[in-house]
Design a protein around this motif. Structure first.
Motif, PDB file in Angstrom:
ATOM      1  N   MET A 188       0.811  -1.217   0.000  1.00  0.00           N
ATOM      2  CA  MET A 188       0.000   0.000   0.000  1.00  0.00           C
ATOM      3  C   MET A 188       0.846   1.270   0.000  1.00  0.00           C
ATOM      4  N   SER A 189       2.087   1.178   0.407  1.00  0.00           N
ATOM      5  CA  SER A 189       2.939   2.372   0.445  1.00  0.00           C
ATOM      6  C   SER A 189       3.650   2.621  -0.881  1.00  0.00           C
ATOM      7  N   SER A 190       3.495   1.745  -1.884  1.00  0.00           N
ATOM      8  CA  SER A 190       4.156   1.905  -3.182  1.00  0.00           C
ATOM      9  C   SER A 190       3.100   2.000  -4.282  1.00  0.00           C
ATOM     10  N   VAL A 191       3.164   3.078  -5.064  1.00  0.00           N
ATOM     11  CA  VAL A 191       2.221   3.253  -6.165  1.00  0.00           C
ATOM     12  C   VAL A 191       2.417   2.175  -7.227  1.00  0.00           C
ATOM     13  N   CYS A 192       3.674   1.814  -7.500  1.00  0.00           N
ATOM     14  CA  CYS A 192       3.948   0.783  -8.507  1.00  0.00           C
ATOM     15  C   CYS A 192       3.429  -0.583  -8.073  1.00  0.00           C
ATOM     16  N   LEU A 193       3.625  -0.919  -6.789  1.00  0.00           N
ATOM     17  CA  LEU A 193       3.165  -2.221  -6.308  1.00  0.00           C
ATOM     18  C   LEU A 193       1.645  -2.319  -6.328  1.00  0.00           C
ATOM     19  N   ARG A 194       0.958  -1.241  -6.031  1.00  0.00           N
ATOM     20  CA  ARG A 194      -0.502  -1.284  -6.005  1.00  0.00           C
ATOM     21  C   ARG A 194      -1.092  -1.556  -7.390  1.00  0.00           C
ATOM     22  N   SER A 195      -0.324  -1.334  -8.428  1.00  0.00           N
ATOM     23  CA  SER A 195      -0.820  -1.584  -9.781  1.00  0.00           C
ATOM     24  C   SER A 195      -0.585  -3.023 -10.227  1.00  0.00           C
ATOM     25  N   ARG A 196       0.073  -3.833  -9.418  1.00  0.00           N
ATOM     26  CA  ARG A 196       0.356  -5.219  -9.785  1.00  0.00           C
ATOM     27  C   ARG A 196      -0.653  -6.171  -9.160  1.00  0.00           C
ATOM     28  N   ARG A 197      -0.593  -7.430  -9.595  1.00  0.00           N
ATOM     29  CA  ARG A 197      -1.426  -8.486  -9.041  1.00  0.00           C
ATOM     30  C   ARG A 197      -0.571  -9.353  -8.112  1.00  0.00           C
ATOM     31  N   PHE A 198      -1.232  -9.937  -7.095  1.00  0.00           N
ATOM     32  CA  PHE A 198      -0.505 -10.700  -6.081  1.00  0.00           C
ATOM     33  C   PHE A 198      -1.248 -12.002  -5.792  1.00  0.00           C
ATOM     34  N   ARG A 199      -0.519 -12.881  -5.117  1.00  0.00           N
ATOM     35  CA  ARG A 199      -1.136 -14.105  -4.610  1.00  0.00           C
ATOM     36  C   ARG A 199      -0.535 -14.397  -3.237  1.00  0.00           C
ATOM     37  N   PHE A 200      -1.309 -15.123  -2.425  1.00  0.00           N
ATOM     38  CA  PHE A 200      -0.815 -15.535  -1.114  1.00  0.00           C
ATOM     39  C   PHE A 200       0.314 -16.547  -1.282  1.00  0.00           C
ATOM     40  N   ILE A 201       1.310 -16.452  -0.423  1.00  0.00           N
ATOM     41  CA  ILE A 201       2.360 -17.479  -0.457  1.00  0.00           C
ATOM     42  C   ILE A 201       1.961 -18.679   0.390  1.00  0.00           C
TER      43      ILE A 201
END
Length: 720
Positions: A188-201
Motif C-alpha cells: 500500500m505504500s508503493s504506487v507501482c506495487l498497487r498496480s500489480r497483481r498478487f497471490r498468497f504465499i
C-alpha cells in the motif's frame, strides 16, 4: 487532467496523501445504495450530483482483495501478517527497457529478477536460444555508450555465463515469478506495487491472482453541512477534482479545541457553534457539560494555561469524589496528618519529606524470624533512612538473608518537668529499630504545624500527595464544594491549556475547558457578542470542577514513573524456623521492659478474680468428676432450679477441726486456695455430729457473700 477527468472515488483517494490536502471534489455520477442516502456510523451521508466535498483528511483502514477470476471481494486489515508474491504479467514486454522501467519498486531494491525471451537473441558471436532464463544482475551505464543489462545465463551441468544485453533490444520478453515477498503495508505504500497483481504465499489460502485496493476513511466537509463527514472511500461514486475552480467557495471550517487554542489572541472573544459535542462517557461531572450539545453556542473569551490541582475525598466515604481545582482558589487550607498502612508507604513518604515522624495506631507483635519488631499503640517513630538488615532465619539454601528496612528511632514521651539534663538523657535513651519494607503496619503522621495556607503555597512548600482540610471557604463562589470535607488529599498538580468560555445567556459566569481532556469540534460564527459593544461584564470563573474516577486513573497513568512495587517477605526455611521458635534472647532497654511489664499487669486480671469470673462468652472448663469408689454409686449432678422449689437446701460443712494455732492457720490458707468449682455441698447426718467431740471442734460462721458465689459457681459449672 485534473478537473476534467471523472474518477471513481476509491481510485482518486488512493492517489492522494495528507500532504496534498485539502482537496475539493464535485460529485458527477454514481450508484447509490438505499437511494442517495448512506447511513454510516449513525449519521446520514447524502451525495447528489453537483455536490461539493472538501476532503480534509484520510486514514487507511483496510485493504480490499478482489479475485479477478470470479470478481469476489473480501477485506483484510492493514496489519494483516500474511505475505504476498507478485504475479507475473501475462502480456509480453516489447523491449527490455520497458520491462525494467515497470518493476514494482525501485530497480536497485528489486534486483535480481528473471525473464525469458520467446525468440533467439544474437550478441556478436554469441547466440542465446529461445526460452532460456536470464537473471538481471545490474544495469551498466557508461557515458557516451548505450546502457546495458548484465545478465546471468545458466547452461547444462550447472554451467553459467554472464552476457551484456542492450536495453533497447526488442522481442517478446516475459517476466518470471520472483521469490521476493511483500506485506500489505509495503504494497500500500508503493504506487507501482498497487498496480500489480498478487497471490498468497500460504498454500492453504487462495492461489488465484488478486488485485489489492486500499480503503480509506475520508474526513470531509460540505458547503451545505456544518458537521464533519466520515465515510469510506469504497463508495461507488465518481468525482472530479475542482480544487482550482472553487477556491472562493465558503466551507464551514470545523476546528478542534486544540486548533482553537492555537488561534491568535485577536480572534477572541467570539461566538462559536458546536459542530460535534463531547463523548457521552465524559471525564467531567460538572453543571456545564450537559449543555455542550450539537448546534449549541458558546462564547470563547480567551485562551491560556492554568495551574490546577487534583484533589480526592477520603476512601472511607461511600462514594469517593475528585475535584480539579484552579490554583486561584481563594479558600484556606490546614494540613492534616496522613495515614500509612505499610512501612513501604512510610518509605515513599520519607523520600519526599525527610525527617518524617509518625505515631503507631495499632499494636504489632514481634516476629523474630522475619525481623518484625514489637510496636505498641501510641509509640512515636522518627524515620532516619533506608538500610539493609540481616534476618536471623536462614534461606532454603542455608544462607543468611538480608532485606531492605527502614531505620527508625523510638521517641520517648517528654516528662512534665523537662530540663536540659532530661533532654540529654532522652537523646541518649532513643532506641533504634529496623522496620522491613514488606512489614504491614498502621501509622499516622505527627504534625506540629497549625498554619493556614493558600492552595498555591501548599504546592511550593510541601511535596505531594498531601492531606489537607478547608478551614475557610472561597467567598467568591456561590457554593464551595470543598468546604465541609473532614479531609482532602492533594494528588498532584498540572499545567493545563484551557479555554475560558461561557454560555450566551449568562456570559459573566465563566468556566475553564481543559482542552486535553475534552474532545469536540466547533466553528467560529459572525454572531454578535451578548453584551453592549465595549462594555464587557465582570466575569466570575468557576475554580472547582468535579471530575470522574476515570479522569483520576488517566491522570495517575500519565504520571506513572515506573516505581517498583513493594518488596515481598523473604521465603522461610521451615526446618530452621521450627528450631528457631525459642524465647527471644534479644536484650532490650530497662525502660522498654518496665513499660511492657506495666502494660501486662494493667491488662491481665488477677488469677483469683479470673477463677471467680464466669462469663457467658468465655467459661472455664468443667471440673473433673470425683473419683468413684467401688462401694458407692456415682454422684448425681444437681439440677437447675425449676418452678417447684424444695425448702431443703444443701449447706456447706461449718465444722473445722481445732488444732494448734499454726495448723489452723495453714488450713485456712489451703481453704482459700481451693478452686470454687471443687467445693461441694454436704449435709452431715446426726451420727456424724455424735461421733465428733465438741471439745475438739469449734464453730465458725461462713461469710454469706462467699456462700452465694459458691452456689452460683456450682450452678453455672453444671450448666456448662
Amino acid at each position: 487532467m485534473a478537473g476534467t477527468i471523472a474518477l471513481p472515488l476509491q481510485q482518486f483517494i488512493a492517489s492522494l496523501d495528507n500532504t496534498c490536502l485539502p482537496k475539493i471534489l464535485q460529485v458527477c455520477s454514481g450508484v447509490y445504495f438505499q437511494g442517495s442516502i448512506y447511513e454510516i456510523s449513525g449519521s446520514e451521508v447524502c451525495f447528489s450530483t453537483g455536490d461539493l466535498i472538501k476532503v480534509i483528511g484520510i486514514e487507511l483502514l483496510s485493504v480490499c482483495c478482489e479475485d479477478i477470476s470470479n470478481n469476489e471481494k473480501f477485506e483484510l486489515p492493514i496489519n494483516h501478517t500474511g505475505l504476498f508474491k507478485v504475479v507475473p504479467e501475462e502480456m509480453p514486454y516489447s523491449t527490455i527497457e520497458e520491462m525494467v522501467s515497470l518493476r514494482p519498486v525501485g530497480l536497485e531494491s528489486s534486483l535480481p529478477f528473471t525473464f525469458t525471451s520467446h525468440s533467439k537473441m544474437n550478441f556478436g558471436n554469441f547466440t542465446l536460444g529461445a526460452g532460456r532464463a536470464l537473471t538481471v544482475l545490474s544495469i551498466e551505464r557508461h557515458e557516451g555508450e548505450e546502457d546495458l543489462v548484465r545478465c546471468l545465463v545458466r547452461g547444462q551441468q550447472e554451467a553459467s555465463a554472464e552476457v551484456f544485453i542492450p536495453l533497447s533490444s526488442q522481442g517478446e520478453f516475459f517476466e518470471c515469478e520472483s521469490e521476493e515477498c511483500f506485506t500489505l503495508q509495503e504494497i500500500m505504500s508503493s504506487v507501482c506495487l498497487r498496480s500489480r497483481r498478487f497471490r498468497f504465499i500460504n498454500t492453504t489460502k487462495c492461489q488465484r491472482p488478486l488485485v489489492l485496493s486500499p480503503i480509506y476513511q475520508v474526513q470531509a466537509i460540505m458547503n451545505m453541512r456544518k458537521n464533519v463527514l466520515k465515510f469510506p472511500s469504497s463508495l461507488e461514486v465518481d468525482v472530479v477534482d475542482v480544487t482550482d475552480l472553487c477556491k472562493d467557495v465558503n466551507f464551514v471550517s470545523p476546528l478542534s479545541l486544540t486548533e482553537v487554542h492555537s488561534q491568535p489572541d485577536e480572534s477572541f472573544p467570539a461566538v462559536v457553534e458546536i459542530l460535534e459535542g463531547p463523548e457521552t462517557r465524559s471525564l467531567f461531572k460538572c453543571s456545564w457539560l450537559p449543555e455542550l450539545n450539537q448546534s449549541s453556542h458558546l462564547v470563547f473569551h480567551n485562551t491560556g494555561t492554568s495551574a490546577m490541582i487534583l484533589l480526592s475525598s477520603p476512601k472511607s466515604r461511600k462514594v469517593q469524589q475528585y475535584f480539579l481545582v484552579s490554583q486561584q482558589y481563594g479558600g484556606r487550607f490546614r494540613r492534616r496528618p496522613r495515614e500509612f498502612n505499610s512501612v513501604y508507604e512510610l518509605y515513599v513518604a520519607s523520600i519526599q519529606a525527610p525527617g518524617l515522624k509518625v505515631s503507631v495506631t495499632r499494636n504489632s507483635e514481634e516476629v523474630e524470624e522475619e525481623g518484625l519488631p514489637d510496636l505498641s499503640v501510641g509509640e512515636q517513630l522518627e524515620v532516619i533512612r533506608c538500610e539493609r538488615m540481616e534476618l536471623p532465619c536462614e534461606s532454603s539454601k542455608g544462607q543468611k538473608q538480608s532485606v531492605e528496612a527502614l531505620l527508625c528511632q523510638r521517641l520517648q514521651e517528654p516528662d512534665d518537668g523537662d530540663d536540659d539534663e532530661e533532654e540529654v538523657k532522652q537523646e541518649e535513651e532513643r532506641e533504634e529499630i529496623f522496620l522491613p519494607l514488606y512489614m504491614q503496619g498502621h501509622f499516622v503522621e505527627v504534625l506540629s504545624d497549625n498554619k493556614k495556607y493558600r492552595l498555591r503555597d501548599l504546592g511550593k512548600e510541601f511535596s505531594l500527595p498531601l492531606d489537607v482540610k478547608v478551614v475557610s471557604r472561597d467567598t467568591e463562589l456561590e457554593t464551595d464544594p470543598l468546604f465541609g470535607f473532614a479531609c482532602l488529599r492533594i494528588e498532584g498538580a498540572m499545567l493545563e491549556p484551557t479555554i475560558q468560555a461561557s454560555f450566551p445567556q449568562s456570559p459573566d459566569h465563566c468556566f475553564e475547558i481543559p482542552i486535553q481532556w475534552l474532545s469536540m469540534s466547533v466553528s467560529f460564527t459572525k454572531d454578535p457578542l451578548p453584551w453592549p459593544s465595549g462594555q464587557p461584564p465582570k466575569f466570575h470563573v468557576d475554580r472547582v470542577t468535579e471530575v470522574t474516577d476515570t479522569f483520576f486513573y488517566e491522570f495517575r497513568k500519565q504520571g506513572n514513573s515506573g516505581e517498583a512495587p513493594p518488596p515481598r517477605p523473604p521465603k522461610r526455611n521451615l526446618s530452621s524456623s521450627k528450631s528457631s521458635k525459642k524465647p527471644s534472647t534479644t536484650s532490650k532497654k530497662s525502660s522498654k521492659a518496665d513499660k511492657t511489664k506495666h502494660r501486662a499487669e494493667k491488662s491481665v486480671p488477677a488469677k483469683e478474680l479470673a477463677n471467680l469470673t464466669l462469663d457467658s462468652k468465655r467459661r472455664p472448663p468443667a471440673p473433673p468428676p470425683p473419683a468413684i469408689l467401688d462401694d458407692q454409686p456415682p454422684p448425681v449432678a444437681p439440677r437447675k432450679q425449676s418452678a417447684i422449689v424444695t425448702t431443703g437446701k444443701a449447706l456447706p460443712n461449718t465444722y473445722v477441726e481445732r488444732e494448734e494455732s499454726k495448723k489452723k492457720e495453714e488450713k485456712r490458707k489451703k481453704k482459700k486456695k481451693v478452686p470454687v468449682c471443687n467445693v461441694t455441698a454436704h449435709v452431715k447426718s446426726d451420727q456424724d455430729y455424735d461421733t465428733v467431740d465438741d471439745s475438739d471442734h469449734d464453730y465458725e460462721t461462713v461469710d454469706e457473700t462467699l456462700l452465694a458465689v459458691v452456689k452460683k459457681a456450682q450452678e453455672d459449672a453444671v450448666f456448662y
